[in-house]
Design an enzyme around this catalytic site. Structure first.
Site, short mmCIF file in Angstrom:
data_model
loop_
_atom_site.label_atom_id
_atom_site.label_comp_id
_atom_site.label_asym_id
_atom_site.label_seq_id
_atom_site.Cartn_x
_atom_site.Cartn_y
_atom_site.Cartn_z
N LEU A 185 -19.71 14.43 -112.33
CA LEU A 185 -19.23 13.82 -113.57
C LEU A 185 -19.04 12.32 -113.36
O LEU A 185 -18.44 11.91 -112.37
CB LEU A 185 -17.88 14.42 -113.97
CG LEU A 185 -17.82 15.94 -114.18
CD1 LEU A 185 -16.39 16.38 -114.44
CD2 LEU A 185 -18.72 16.38 -115.32
N ASP A 186 -19.57 11.53 -114.27
CA ASP A 186 -19.28 10.10 -114.24
C ASP A 186 -17.83 9.93 -114.70
O ASP A 186 -17.35 10.75 -115.48
CB ASP A 186 -20.24 9.38 -115.20
CG ASP A 186 -20.37 7.90 -114.89
OD1 ASP A 186 -20.26 7.55 -113.70
OD2 ASP A 186 -20.57 7.11 -115.81
#
Length: 210
Positions: free
Chosen positions: A14-15
């Site tokens: 996940l960014d």
């Protein structure tokens, strides 16, 4: 083909900004070097960040405008991905960004590193500012965590998926955010072009990554 692969996934990356967090940061702290006037400092910093599309820069500009400060257009402006910005405002050279940006331009920020770390431990992103090659202050912004992030991450972990957070942010800030949402594996201080490389590293280690 991609849909068929999903049942074999074991790692989800996940960014941070805009995925784990809302991506709508706001200005939280302005810390000045001793002999600096706050209005003058914010006028220059705001003008320097005005043309940047980065969410953190926009948060600084919005926070400064909220104080009723008018911002001029910079004479020159350059965004340096993963480092910060370099600009000329009213004939003064400005640098705003990371420790690495300051080191690259030989700006001495030793005296404020402890203060910067304190801000980062609170989950804030602190940026150093230098005018004409001299350190002048810190501006800090904080992004808020999406209400759904903690639950979504817990559900992924319950499915035996390893959740990894990746970010260009400083390590301390990244870990402060990750801790709040239950992520144990953090890859921080990654330049934008380095993110795909980090995915490849995990794949080489035999991970099936989304």
């Amino acid at each position: 083909e991609h849909l068929e692969t999903t049942h074999r996934l074991d790692t989800i990356i996940l960014d941070k900004t805009g995925t784990v967090t809302n991506g709508k940061p706001s200005l939280t702290d302005v810390i000045l070097a001793e002999d600096i006037n706050e209005t003058e400092f914010l006028t220059l910093v705001g003008a320097a960040e005005k043309n940047s599309e980065h969410p953190l820069a926009q948060a600084i500009v919005e926070g400064i405008r909220d104080k009723g400060i008018e911002l001029a257009a910079p004479e020159t402006f350059e965004a340096i991905p993963g480092f910060g910005v370099q600009a000329t405002v009213n004939g003064k050279d400005l640098l705003i960004g990371t420790r690495r940006l300051m080191a690259k331009h030989h700006v001495n920020v030793q005296e404020v590193l402890r203060k910067m770390e304190e801000l980062e431990k609170q989950g804030k992103t602190a940026m150093l500012a230098a005018i004409d090659g001299r350190y002048t202050g810190i501006v800090a912004v904080a992004d808020t965590i999406k209400e759904t992030s903690k639950e979504a991450i817990a559900r992924l972990q319950d499915m035996d998926l390893d959740v990894v957070m990746i970010t260009g942010d400083n390590t301390q800030t990244a870990h402060a955010i990750a801790e709040q949402v239950g992520i144990k594996h953090v890859i921080a201080e990654v330049l934008p072009e380095g993110k795909a490389e980090e995915v490849k590293k995990l794949q080489k280690a035999g991970k099936k990554v989304a």
